[in-house]
Design a protein around this motif. Structure first.
Motif, PDB file in Angstrom:
ATOM      1  N   GLU A 230      -9.149  -6.709  -8.379  1.00 48.57           N
ATOM      2  CA  GLU A 230      -8.394  -6.402  -9.596  1.00 48.57           C
ATOM      3  C   GLU A 230      -6.899  -6.629  -9.377  1.00 48.57           C
ATOM      4  OE1 GLU A 230      -8.870  -2.798 -12.573  1.00 48.57           O
ATOM      5  OE2 GLU A 230      -7.607  -2.206 -10.874  1.00 48.57           O
ATOM      6  N   PHE A 231      -6.394  -6.169  -8.234  1.00 45.40           N
ATOM      7  CA  PHE A 231      -4.984  -6.394  -7.915  1.00 45.40           C
ATOM      8  C   PHE A 231      -4.671  -7.880  -7.865  1.00 45.40           C
ATOM      9  CE2 PHE A 231      -1.850  -7.613  -4.753  1.00 45.40           C
ATOM     10  CZ  PHE A 231      -0.718  -6.963  -5.215  1.00 45.40           C
TER      11      PHE A 231
ATOM     12  N   SER B 281     -13.786  -4.279  -5.582  1.00 41.77           N
ATOM     13  CA  SER B 281     -13.351  -4.282  -6.980  1.00 41.77           C
ATOM     14  C   SER B 281     -11.857  -4.018  -7.112  1.00 41.77           C
ATOM     15  CB  SER B 281     -14.143  -3.245  -7.766  1.00 41.77           C
ATOM     16  OG  SER B 281     -13.679  -3.166  -9.097  1.00 41.77           O
ATOM     17  N   ARG B 282     -11.336  -3.054  -6.377  1.00 44.89           N
ATOM     18  CA  ARG B 282      -9.918  -2.725  -6.542  1.00 44.89           C
ATOM     19  C   ARG B 282      -9.001  -3.807  -5.963  1.00 44.89           C
ATOM     20  NH1 ARG B 282      -8.088  -0.382  -1.611  1.00 44.89           N
ATOM     21  NH2 ARG B 282      -9.687   0.703  -0.394  1.00 44.89           N
ATOM     22  N   VAL B 283      -9.405  -4.403  -4.850  1.00 44.25           N
ATOM     23  CA  VAL B 283      -8.593  -5.484  -4.286  1.00 44.25           C
ATOM     24  C   VAL B 283      -8.642  -6.709  -5.193  1.00 44.25           C
ATOM     25  CG1 VAL B 283      -8.249  -7.019  -2.316  1.00 44.25           C
ATOM     26  CG2 VAL B 283      -8.900  -4.635  -1.937  1.00 44.25           C
TER      27      VAL B 283
ATOM     28  N   ASP C 149       1.138   0.368  -4.504  1.00 43.47           N
ATOM     29  CA  ASP C 149      -0.100   0.256  -5.269  1.00 43.47           C
ATOM     30  C   ASP C 149      -1.261   0.768  -4.411  1.00 43.47           C
ATOM     31  OD1 ASP C 149      -2.397  -0.665  -6.688  1.00 43.47           O
ATOM     32  OD2 ASP C 149      -1.188  -2.230  -7.635  1.00 43.47           O
ATOM     33  N   ASN C 150      -1.940   1.807  -4.881  1.00 47.48           N
ATOM     34  CA  ASN C 150      -3.024   2.367  -4.067  1.00 47.48           C
ATOM     35  C   ASN C 150      -4.250   1.473  -4.000  1.00 47.48           C
ATOM     36  OD1 ASN C 150      -4.234   2.800  -6.574  1.00 47.48           O
ATOM     37  ND2 ASN C 150      -3.946   5.022  -6.545  1.00 47.48           N
ATOM     38  N   ARG C 151      -4.285   0.416  -4.811  1.00 46.37           N
ATOM     39  CA  ARG C 151      -5.385  -0.549  -4.691  1.00 46.37           C
ATOM     40  C   ARG C 151      -5.265  -1.361  -3.409  1.00 46.37           C
ATOM     41  NH1 ARG C 151      -4.852  -3.403 -10.471  1.00 46.37           N
ATOM     42  NH2 ARG C 151      -2.695  -3.366  -9.726  1.00 46.37           N
TER      43      ARG C 151
ATOM     44  N   SER D 213       0.855  -1.176   0.000  1.00 40.75           N
ATOM     45  CA  SER D 213       0.000   0.000   0.000  1.00 40.75           C
ATOM     46  C   SER D 213       0.896   1.232   0.000  1.00 40.75           C
ATOM     47  CB  SER D 213      -0.883  -0.009   1.246  1.00 40.75           C
ATOM     48  OG  SER D 213      -1.397   1.271   1.539  1.00 40.75           O
TER      49      SER D 213
END
Length: 234
Positions: free
Chosen positions: A135-136, A131-133, A83-85, A60
């Motif tokens: 996606e990572f 969604s962002r987690v 990564d800001n996700r 993070s």
């Protein structure tokens, strides 16, 4: 050709902050670690199983994760991908408050019961966090799968594996290391989501994050064309 390949995700939760110690909601407010924690963390690398090689290192971009990595794993500061996700959920107007301060708020009580249906005022919707987690994680697993497939197709030696990269997650590669261990420095909520997404029948509510400054190790196998978690039943 090997029948399966193993991937180990070493999920390191950041060290303790003042708000953590006071049990306040801490999402994307960018606090530093408690000064007293820094020396303590530097001596916990061996205890937490953080010795050895890592194929990639992610973190993070929030300060408390940056400081944790710099303190516990200083050798990786030049290869880490921030990564800001991997940020914690944004709790909006509830940031900095405790359960006791919020428990009489009816919206807050509803959010505790159904976080996927309620969004904290000026905060992050569950769907956006999820969604962002996801996606990572999807990009990471795809990158590792591509390396394994390339390895099997070409017969390349382990030392050449780090040259294969996906288009989406292409940095943070430690040259010469086989893609078997990945270090991820992040937050409690993100770790719970990663566990819930990879361990069958485990939900976010049931998943347990490690204590601040400690790790959870998640082992995955590539079998039958998909990744599956190594559990007690495997």
């Amino acid at each position: 050709m090997m029948q399966y390949e193993e991937l180990e995700l070493v999920l390191l939760r950041h060290g303790l902050t003042q708000w953590n110690a006071e049990r306040r909601y801490l999402g994307q407010t960018d606090l530093s670690l408690l000064p007293s924690i820094l020396e303590q963390l530097s001596g916990q690398k061996e205890q937490n199983g953080l010795l050895g090689d890592f194929w990639r290192v992610y973190s993070s971009d929030l300060l408390r994760c940056r400081e944790t990595l710099a303190c516990m794993m200083p050798a990786f500061r030049d290869v880490v991908v921030y990564d800001n996700r991997l940020r914690e959920m944004n709790f909006g107007d509830w940031e900095g408050f405790t359960y006791e301060q919020l428990k009489s708020n009816s919206l807050y009580r509803s959010w505790l019961d159904e976080p996927w249906a309620i969004t904290p005022p000026n905060g992050e919707a569950w769907e956006a966090f999820e969604s962002r987690v996801d996606e990572f994680l999807s990009e990471l697993l795809l990158a590792v799968k591509e390396v394994y497939l390339l390895h099997h197709e070409s017969g390349a030696a382990d030392g050449a594996l780090s040259n294969a990269k996906s288009e989406s997650v292409s940095d943070g590669v430690l040259p010469g290391h086989s893609p078997k261990r990945v270090l991820i420095v992040t937050h409690g909520g993100v770790i719970r989501q990663l566990l819930a997404r990879t361990i069958p029948e485990l939900t976010f509510r049931d998943a347990v994050a490690p204590s601040p400054g400690t790790v959870t190790v998640l082992k995955l196998l590539w079998r039958g064309g998909q990744w599956s978690a190594v559990t007690g039943k495997s």
